[in-house]
Design a protein around this motif. Structure first.
Motif, PDB file in Angstrom:
ATOM      1  N   ARG A 284       0.984  -1.299  -0.032  1.00  0.00           N
ATOM      2  CA  ARG A 284       0.041   0.105   0.062  1.00  0.00           C
ATOM      3  C   ARG A 284       0.770   1.379  -0.064  1.00  0.00           C
ATOM      4  O   ARG A 284       0.468   2.522  -0.355  1.00  0.00           O
ATOM      5  CB  ARG A 284      -0.827   0.004   1.383  1.00  0.00           C
ATOM      6  N   VAL A 288       1.839   2.213  -7.482  1.00  0.00           N
ATOM      7  CA  VAL A 288       1.415   1.574  -8.698  1.00  0.00           C
ATOM      8  C   VAL A 288       2.442   2.016  -9.837  1.00  0.00           C
ATOM      9  O   VAL A 288       2.690   1.214 -10.554  1.00  0.00           O
ATOM     10  CB  VAL A 288       0.145   1.381  -9.061  1.00  0.00           C
ATOM     11  N   TYR A 314      -2.684  -4.774  -6.464  1.00  0.00           N
ATOM     12  CA  TYR A 314      -3.052  -3.455  -6.869  1.00  0.00           C
ATOM     13  C   TYR A 314      -4.569  -3.544  -7.695  1.00  0.00           C
ATOM     14  O   TYR A 314      -5.151  -2.685  -7.514  1.00  0.00           O
ATOM     15  CB  TYR A 314      -1.899  -2.800  -7.894  1.00  0.00           C
TER      16      TYR A 314
END
Length: 431
Positions: A284, A288, A314
């Motif tokens: 987290r 991404v 993701y």
């Protein structure tokens, strides 16, 4: 306050039928309501036979099982999930006993007795119900409440090994009993969930996240963001699943979760290795964009499976959010498409539908293949941790019997369970 005898009379007279229908007869079935009423009477009669029918303050309590709807293996990376309580539960008749002892008799198990004068963790109690009761009590006392003992008789309809989290249901049940008898019902469902997680982590010995307890305690569909695990963001998703035209099925593949510890650990370990490449402990905390740019290097450092599992994080983290939004918007068709998308990601990227340690056992892929063959519309996916156990399917109501028959032809009679997302989590059912 009712005596046990008065509670029995009210149950038999249908006084609590509306409350029971909201928990156990969500399809409006008179038969299911009758079964629920008879179950409540039976457990209250068992209490009366053991502790006396004049016990004052007698009440019925429920801790439901939970189903993971979206976000498969995202919570341990501080991601987002969608879960919900179901109409299978742990039910107890309980009453204060004026002592410092908690005495519980659960159908099919030895009687349990806990002294509230000794709430320290006990190594010999790890992985037992006693640990959960002691842990829940200890945390509630730590929060500043005075505790007193109670007697209880309990039974459970939460399917063993189903991924419906019987431990969270039990923690929620015990938390609600203490809350009602000792805390003036001041603990809200989120607080009770956190108390349950504490008991499971510290006393039971299982380092679980908070999803199971939230799904059981809060009720209905619940969207949870674990970015800050100590204070997760919890939002109820108001959607009436009974009006969707689809039924929720949990299908037991007959495969065992035994000897799968390394499979589960490998998921967390490999996702963690990808995060560590960026100096982080969980995915987290890695964007991404940075992850995608580093894939060539990550393949060499962590291996292809770790990269694929990070891809799943993701994708499914985002999918869980979209699923919640689809339900809020009343777009069940899009919700179903997202469930299928999540299932495909679990199979191809997360790779938790079978274990590499036993290639002959691929019951979940086989069950999913059968479900897809039987479903003209709807959705299916692996349920819970995976590698063995159960699958989840959303089945058009008009095709339900055909689906159930087809799945049980493959897996055996009684393996396809038709459930409902119940709008109420842990609660006092009747008093």
């Amino acid at each position: 306050m009712s005596t046990c005898s008065q509670l029995l009379s009210a149950l038999r007279g249908g006084v609590y039928d509306q409350a029971l229908a909201s928990l156990y007869a969500l399809d409006g079935s008179a038969q299911r309501l009758d079964e629920a009423r008879r179950r409540c009477v039976r457990i209250t009669e068992a209490f009366a036979a053991r502790y006396g029918d004049q016990a004052e303050g007698a009440a019925l309590f429920s801790g439901p099982g939970r189903t993971e709807i979206g976000g498969n293996h995202t919570d341990h990376q501080h991601g987002r999930v969608l879960c919900g309580s179901v109409d299978l539960d742990m039910l107890a008749c309980a009453a204060p006993n004026g002592t410092q002892l908690v005495r519980i008799v659960s159908e099919g198990y030895p009687a349990l007795e806990i002294s509230l004068d000794d709430l320290a963790p006990k190594k010999e109690e790890e992985n037992t119900s006693a640990a959960l009761v002691r842990g829940v009590a200890a945390k509630i006392r730590e929060l500043g409440y005075s505790l007193s003992g109670f007697d209880a008789c309990a039974n459970s309809t939460v399917l063993s090994g189903s991924g419906l989290s019987s431990s969270a249901a039990y923690e929620t049940l015990i938390g609600n009993i203490f809350n009602h008898f000792c805390c003036g019902d001041k603990l809200d469902p989120v607080a009770i969930a956190k108390i349950g997680q504490y008991a499971e982590n510290v006393y039971f010995g299982k380092p679980c996240g908070l999803m199971d307890q939230m799904g059981s305690s809060v009720g209905g569909a619940v969207s949870i963001d674990f970015n800050n695990p100590a204070e997760p963001l919890v939002e109820r998703v108001d959607y009436d699943f009974s009006k969707s035209g689809y039924a929720l099925c949990i299908v037991d593949t007959g495969s065992s979760h035994g000897d799968l510890t390394d499979d589960y650990a490998a998921v967390t370990r490999e996702m963690g290795a990808v995060a560590a490449h960026f100096g982080k402990s969980v995915l987290r905390d890695v964007s991404v964009t940075d992850f995608r740019a580093a894939i060539p290097a990550l393949r060499q450092e962590c291996g292809d499976r770790a990269v694929l599992r990070a891809m799943h994080f993701y994708d499914d983290d985002r999918t869980a959010v979209l699923e919640a939004a689809a339900l809020k918007n009343g777009d069940f068709d899009f919700f179903l498409a997202l469930v299928n998308q999540s299932g495909l990601s679990s199979a191809l990227h997360l790779q938790n539908t079978w274990s590499v340690h036993d290639t002959r056992q691929q019951a979940i892929p086989l069950a999913l293949a059968q479900a897809e063959r039987l479903l003209d519309s709807g959705a299916c996916r692996v349920h819970g941790g995976g590698f063995a156990g159960t699958i989840q399917a959303w089945v058009p109501v008009h095709d339900l019997e055909q689906f159930k028959t087809g799945m049980e032809q493959l897996l055996g009679e009684g393996k396809c369970h038709i459930l409902h997302i119940r709008p109420v989590g842990g609660c006092v059912v009747a008093e």
